[in-house]
Write an enzyme that holds these catalytic residues in place. Structure first.
Site, PDB file in Angstrom:
ATOM      1  N   CYS A 138      -0.171   2.957  -4.330  1.00  0.00           N
ATOM      2  CA  CYS A 138      -0.973   4.328  -4.271  1.00  0.00           C
ATOM      3  C   CYS A 138      -0.007   5.484  -4.129  1.00  0.00           C
ATOM      4  O   CYS A 138       0.803   5.340  -3.286  1.00  0.00           O
ATOM      5  CB  CYS A 138      -2.259   4.320  -3.531  1.00  0.00           C
ATOM      6  SG  CYS A 138      -3.424   3.273  -4.258  1.00  0.00           S
ATOM      7  N   HIS A 150       0.872  -1.194   0.114  1.00  0.00           N
ATOM      8  CA  HIS A 150       0.037   0.196  -0.023  1.00  0.00           C
ATOM      9  C   HIS A 150       1.044   1.224  -0.032  1.00  0.00           C
ATOM     10  O   HIS A 150       2.012   1.217   0.358  1.00  0.00           O
ATOM     11  CB  HIS A 150      -0.774   0.025   1.309  1.00  0.00           C
ATOM     12  CG  HIS A 150      -1.888  -1.097   1.259  1.00  0.00           C
ATOM     13  ND1 HIS A 150      -2.727  -1.042   0.363  1.00  0.00           N
ATOM     14  CD2 HIS A 150      -2.361  -1.893   2.180  1.00  0.00           C
ATOM     15  CE1 HIS A 150      -3.667  -2.082   0.493  1.00  0.00           C
ATOM     16  NE2 HIS A 150      -3.309  -2.709   1.761  1.00  0.00           N
TER      17      HIS A 150
END
Ligand SMILES: *[C@@H]1O[C@H](CO)[C@@H](O)[C@H](O)[C@H]1NC(C)=O
Ligand SMILES: *[C@@H]1O[C@H](CO)[C@@H](O)[C@H](O)[C@H]1NC(C)=O
Ligand SMILES: *[C@@H]1O[C@H](CO)[C@@H](O)[C@H](O)[C@H]1NC(C)=O
Length: 314
Positions: A195, A142
């Site tokens: 991300c 992430h």
């Protein structure tokens, strides 16, 4: 009509016992492999030889290509964030690709931000880096703008605690000329699947944290300025980030992330004749052509001064 029936319903065609000779049968479609996948194609000796000694190509002696090193870090399971379903697939595909390209792969899974930092530093001191012609560093987790998240990252980190994350800047620090003289003048390819913000949503799973966390990113907005400031001490890098700043990256829970899938497919199909810049463009084009126009990988902090070829199979 018989040909048409054959193409629509071969079972019925067989059951009816129609004449087998049928002149109008269309030639079979070339099998592109619906998803563009295929085995890794090797460079020819002639191609490799032709590129050696050229001023615009990074040297790739056979001996140094036998000493290739890569680092692969994949975060799958998180203490408070959702697990990254499909990440095992990415890890496996990336590992297979790097091995096929001749890299010895140092592989790590489920690390905190601190551990990622320590791992990159440890990697930068690896004995073989003196001999290798290039390195590839892949980090999948992430993320948010400028950082990838460690497995213990929390939405609300207490004031007295550091957030569990790894600043992407540190890669350039640890593998740059000061941190890692062994890699001086050698191409360093960085691939980050994470991300860089939270814009947009979709049914696919995204590799980031949502909403209010975007505010955390503000301090990292100075990416480009940093690039200019480091221009002299930073050279021979190419990073391919999975998306543009402030947006999310997508990952299929079974098939893995789009960036890694496309990257593997493109390298398999074209690395035998195309250099890394060209390969990155082809990956970007896959996103442009894709039905889902939601993500665009970004080449970042490119300081390659020559063309870098993987020369598979040499
Ligand atoms: C890429 O090539 C390798 C080695 O030939 C093969 O194992 C792998 O399945 C290929 N991957 C894709 C996505 O085509
Ligand atoms: C990382 O987490 C995944 C998911 O729980 C698990 O399958 C895997 O074994 C873990 N890897 C390591 C090295 O701990
Ligand atoms: C490509 O080269 C590698 C290493 O030389 C070899 O093992 C492999 O069989 C070759 N692949 C093909 C399809 O020729």
């Amino acid at each position: 009509m018989i040909a048409l029936l054959l193409s629509i319903d071969p079972t019925l065609y067989a059951a009816l016992g129609l004449p087998s000779e049928n002149p109008a049968q269309p030639a079979p479609e070339p099998q592109l492999g619906q998803d563009g996948s295929g085995p890794l194609i090797n460079s020819t000796q002639d191609f490799w030889k032709g590129k050696q000694g050229q001023r615009n190509t990074y040297p790739a002696a056979k001996e140094s290509m036998r000493q290739r090193m890569a680092l692969l870090i994949t975060n799958i399971k998180f203490t408070t964030l959702s697990d990254r379903a499909g990440a095992e697939r990415d890890e496996k595909n990336m590992y297979k690709l790097l091995v096929a390209l001749g890299y010895e792969v140092v592989i790590h899974t489920n690390l905190t931000g601190k551990e990622i930092d320590a791992t990159v530093i440890e990697f930068s001191k690896h004995k073989k880096l003196k001999e290798t012609d290039s390195v590839v560093v892949v980090i999948m987790s992430h993320g948010k703008l400028g950082a990838v998240l460690g497995v213990d990252w929390k939405r609300d980190t207490p004031k007295n605690e550091e957030p569990d994350e790894f600043s992407i800047d540190n890669i350039y620090l640890h593998l740059g000329p000061k941190g890692c003289p062994a890699l001086l003048d050698k191409p360093k390819i960085i691939l980050i699947q994470a991300c860089r913000g939270d814009k947009k949503g979709s049914e696919l799973v995204k590799d980031g944290v949502s909403s209010d966390d975007a505010s955390h990113c503000a301090g990292h907005e100075d990416f480009e300025e940093d690039g200019l400031r480091f221009v002299n001490s930073e050279k021979d890098f190419l990073a391919l980030l999975s998306c543009t700043p402030n947006t999310v990256s997508y990952r299929h829970p079974v098939l893995g992330s789009l960036l890694i899938r496309y990257f593997v497919e493109v390298v398999n199909a074209s690395a035998h004749v195309d250099h890394i810049d060209e390969l990155a463009i082809q990956v970007q084009q896959r996103f442009e052509d894709s039905r889902i126009k939601i993500q665009m990988p970004t080449k970042d902090r490119v300081t390659l001064t020559k063309h870098f070829y993987f020369f598979p199979g040499i």
